[in-house]
Design an enzyme around this catalytic site. Structure first.
Site, PDB file in Angstrom:
ATOM      1  N   SER A 180       3.857   3.401   3.739  1.00 35.08           N
ATOM      2  CA  SER A 180       3.606   2.019   3.312  1.00 35.08           C
ATOM      3  C   SER A 180       2.142   1.889   2.921  1.00 35.08           C
ATOM      4  CB  SER A 180       3.915   1.052   4.457  1.00 35.08           C
ATOM      5  OG  SER A 180       2.878   1.126   5.427  1.00 35.08           O
ATOM      6  N   LYS A 181       1.784   0.672   2.550  1.00 32.96           N
ATOM      7  CA  LYS A 181       0.407   0.424   2.110  1.00 32.96           C
ATOM      8  C   LYS A 181      -0.616   0.806   3.171  1.00 32.96           C
ATOM      9  CE  LYS A 181       1.156  -3.144  -1.343  1.00 32.96           C
ATOM     10  NZ  LYS A 181       2.201  -4.105  -0.961  1.00 32.96           N
TER      11      LYS A 181
END
Ligand code: GLU
Length: 490
Positions: free
Chosen positions: A252-253
């Site tokens: 994810s980010k």
């Protein structure tokens, strides 16, 4: 059966690593089978879909070198390829499901549904639609309509049994129908849900294999039930493993850049990105790591897509990138470096072609990403040198560095020819004359000229900077050394 696959992104953001891998696997499978690769934009979520995202997805796919055979910009027999333009297909399919008794209108308001779920939760049950509108009479429907309510259309789930498929990646997967509920096909605003639109389109577009991420496994039983209710043969499914960050959590980010575009901005070349993405969950033989897109299109098989999670390893991406950069023909490498630097705001207009060629050549194997042109090569791009603190500290520790730097500036000043060969001769002659080891002369000069302890070869550094700038940097460093070294020595 001829192979037809699709990549079906929802345009609600950039193209991320997972989506890019799905797109790539679909293209690779299509090409390896002589099949057709379709691009379909799933933009029925009108609130979250944007044209900017659609464009960003096209751009990212093109940057990767992916090319769809049917879809936006290309056309094809089964268009339109934007779900927002396919409303009549969903409506027609809904009418068929209704006629078959597999779809029914449900008139609950969001508040009523919420109250239902709350009551279920309080009773310790898992929240699900309880089927209360399954058997509304004609009069009851009419009353809701008269009260101005618009129905959502729900799927009538079989009461028992299981829904199963033989996943190409994972083998048999089965769900008990009772764990599902009468899910929505078309919302009260008339828009189809993902599961419904996806199946209607996969049927219409004659999709033979659905290759996608394993986050969609829980959708598959619902989709299979829709196929069956529409009396259509389902495609084969292949659910590729999820991608984890280095910490073992879903990528994810938090793990840094995950959009394809961001990797380009960090100096990853598309050839390397494609190669790296292919290895996220697929392997040819567990040994071969370097592939071009064309090679992958020949050797890819779904059978070698693994079910175990793939880990996103940045060091491996950089290694693959370095290998692909090395393989580029020199003019190509030069063009990529130049384009990258320009995009980063460097004005190269005053530089000759020969200078740029020498600059790229000097970077050599130090060019692991295009961004290294800016870090490793930064000394040659700016008027002033910036010293890395550690490099400067090490220079301060060198005895009589100021004398050496000043003498070197003198030797360079005296070398009127200024060619790579004459620069080398001048520096070697100085070292011999003064009885200084070549390395003891070069190490401080490297810091003075580039600000770093590691750099391209010193003769090339001097040549790239030119005589004036080299002298100026050597003298400025000598002066600063003289000012700071005594205090540093304490
Ligand atoms: N629009 C869906 C997504 O972006 C497509 C899933 C599928 O491939 O069926 O996740």
């Amino acid at each position: 059966m001829s192979v037809r696959v699709r990549f079906a992104p929802s345009p609600t953001g950039f193209l991320h690593v997972g989506g890019a891998r799905t797109a790539l696997f679909n293209q690779l499978f299509a090409r390896s089978q002589g099949g057709v690769f379709v691009l379909r934009i799933e933009d029925t979520d009108t609130e979250r879909s944007t044209d900017t995202s659609t464009q960003a997805i096209f751009d990212a796919l093109r940057w990767l070198g992916l090319t769809w055979d049917e879809g936006p910009g290309v056309g094809g027999e089964h268009g339109p390829y934007f779900q927002s333009e396919r409303g009549e297909h969903y409506l027609a399919a809904l009418r068929r499901l209704e006629a078959a008794g597999a779809a029914y209108p449900a008139y609950e308001t969001p508040e009523e549904l919420e109250a239902m779920r709350e009551a279920q939760t309080q009773r310790g049950e898992s929240p699900r639609y309880d089927g209360r509108a399954r058997d509304l009479s004609g009069a009851e429907r009419a009353a809701f309509e008269a009260a101005g309510r618009r129905p959502a259309w729900r799927f009538r789930l079989p009461a028992s049994g299981e829904t199963a498929w033989d996943d190409i990646v994972r083998g048999r997967i089965a769900f008990q129908n009772e764990v599902l509920d009468d899910f929505v096909l078309v919302r009260s605003d008339g828009l189809p849900t993902y599961n419904f639109a996806c199946v209607v389109d996969d049927i219409a577009m004659r999709i033979s294999h659905v290759v996608r991420g394993d986050d969609h496994i829980s959708n598959t039983p619902r989709q299979l039930l829709i196929y069956s209710a529409l009396a259509a043969a389902p495609p084969r499914f292949a659910h590729a493993s999820m991608i984890l960050g280095p910490d073992g959590k879903r990528l994810s980010k938090r793990h840094g850049a995950t959009s394809v575009e961001a990797f380009g901005e960090q100096g990853i070349v598309p050839e390397a990105m494609v190669n790296f993405l292919a290895l996220l969950g697929w392997a040819l033989d567990g040994k071969t790591e370097l592939f071009t897109l064309a090679e992958l299109e020949r050797v890819f098989t779904l059978e070698r897509v693994g079910a175990n999670p793939a880990v996103f390893d940045t060091a491996k991406l950089e290694w693959i990138n370095a290998q692909h950069l090395k393989r580029l023909a020199e003019p190509d490498r030069i063009a990529r470096v130049t384009a990258f630097l320009r995009a980063r705001g460097h004005d190269l207009s005053g530089r000759s072609e020969a200078w740029i060629r020498e600059f790229v050549h000097a970077l050599g194997d130090r060019l692991k990403t295009l961004a290294d042109a800016e870090t490793v090569g930064g000394f040659a791009l700016a008027e002033d040198v910036t010293y890395e603190p550690d490099a400067w500290a090490s220079l301060l520790q060198r005895p009589q560095a100021d004398d050496k730097l000043t003498a070197l500036a003198g030797a360079i000043a005296a070398d009127s020819e200024g060619s790579l060969a004459s620069i080398e001769a001048a520096i070697r002659a100085l070292a011999a004359e003064r009885g200084i080891k070549f390395g003891d002369l070069v190490a401080p000069a490297r810091v003075a000229l580039t600000g770093r302890s590691a750099s391209p070869g010193i003769f090339e550094v001097v040549h790239l900077l030119g005589r004036e700038q080299s002298m100026a940097r050597l003298r400025a460093a000598a002066a600063r050394w003289a000012a700071e070294a005594p205090a540093a020595a304490g």
